[in-house]
Design a protein around this motif. Structure first.
Motif, PDB file in Angstrom:
ATOM      1  N   ALA A  32      26.373  50.778  12.958  1.00 40.16           N
ATOM      2  CA  ALA A  32      25.763  49.693  12.169  1.00 40.16           C
ATOM      3  C   ALA A  32      25.690  48.549  12.949  1.00 40.16           C
TER       4      ALA A  32
ATOM      5  N   CYS B 287      11.094  50.062  18.142  1.00 34.45           N
ATOM      6  CA  CYS B 287      11.511  48.988  18.132  1.00 34.45           C
ATOM      7  C   CYS B 287      10.127  48.147  17.415  1.00 34.45           C
TER       8      CYS B 287
ATOM      9  N   GLU C 238      20.274  58.041  12.459  1.00 32.52           N
ATOM     10  CA  GLU C 238      20.862  56.971  11.306  1.00 32.52           C
ATOM     11  C   GLU C 238      22.383  57.310  11.611  1.00 32.52           C
TER      12      GLU C 238
ATOM     13  N   GLN D  21      21.889  47.302  18.322  1.00 31.71           N
ATOM     14  CA  GLN D  21      20.154  46.861  18.902  1.00 31.71           C
ATOM     15  C   GLN D  21      19.570  46.806  19.494  1.00 31.71           C
TER      16      GLN D  21
ATOM     17  N   ASP E  20      17.819  43.847  15.804  1.00 27.36           N
ATOM     18  CA  ASP E  20      18.857  45.332  14.957  1.00 27.36           C
ATOM     19  C   ASP E  20      18.050  46.360  14.477  1.00 27.36           C
ATOM     20  N   LYS E  21      19.105  47.496  13.606  1.00 23.14           N
ATOM     21  CA  LYS E  21      18.286  48.728  13.797  1.00 23.14           C
ATOM     22  C   LYS E  21      17.220  49.161  12.910  1.00 23.14           C
ATOM     23  N   ASP E  22      17.186  47.836  11.672  1.00 22.47           N
ATOM     24  CA  ASP E  22      17.096  47.904  10.591  1.00 22.47           C
ATOM     25  C   ASP E  22      15.066  47.841  11.110  1.00 22.47           C
ATOM     26  N   MET E  23      15.167  46.858  12.229  1.00 24.73           N
ATOM     27  CA  MET E  23      13.564  46.921  12.634  1.00 24.73           C
ATOM     28  C   MET E  23      12.959  48.083  13.575  1.00 24.73           C
TER      29      MET E  23
ATOM     30  N   GLN F   8      11.261  51.981  13.744  1.00 24.57           N
ATOM     31  CA  GLN F   8      10.141  52.901  12.857  1.00 24.57           C
ATOM     32  C   GLN F   8       9.873  54.265  13.250  1.00 24.57           C
ATOM     33  N   LYS F   9      10.573  55.817  12.208  1.00 26.45           N
ATOM     34  CA  LYS F   9      10.180  56.534  12.913  1.00 26.45           C
ATOM     35  C   LYS F   9       8.871  56.887  13.515  1.00 26.45           C
TER      36      LYS F   9
ATOM     37  N   TYR G  16      12.283  56.524  17.548  1.00 28.25           N
ATOM     38  CA  TYR G  16      12.038  55.337  16.754  1.00 28.25           C
ATOM     39  C   TYR G  16      11.429  54.644  17.543  1.00 28.25           C
TER      40      TYR G  16
END
Length: 66
Positions: A49, A20, A45, A52, A59-62, A64-65, A18
Motif C-alpha cells: 500500500a 506514473c 495490485e 511510491q 503514491d500508487k494511486d497516481m 495508470q494501466k 503501469y
C-alpha cells in the motif's frame, strides 16, 4: 507477433504495465522492481500500500494501466 508483448503468465494472469501520471516512470509487472525488493511477476495490485514512484515519490494511486 508484436501485439503479444505482454503475454507473460503469472498465476494465470497477463502481465501489465503501469505508468506514473506525474513523471512517466513505468512499473512493469513482468520485470518487477528488484532495486526495492519487488520480484519479477509481481502484479500491481499486489504491491504494498505504501508503494511510491521510483522517480517522483507519488503514491500508487497516481499510476495508470497502459
Amino acid at each position: 507477433m508484436r501485439w503479444q508483448t505482454s503475454f507473460a503468465k503469472n498465476k494465470g494472469g497477463i502481465m501489465s504495465k503501469y505508468v506514473c501520471t506525474v513523471c512517466g516512470w513505468e512499473y512493469d509487472e513482468e520485470v518487477g522492481f528488484p532495486e526495492k525488493g519487488i520480484a519479477a511477476g509481481t502484479k500491481f495490485e499486489d504491491l504494498p500500500a505504501d508503494f511510491q514512484c521510483a522517480l517522483c515519490g507519488v503514491d500508487k494511486d497516481m499510476f495508470q494501466k497502459v
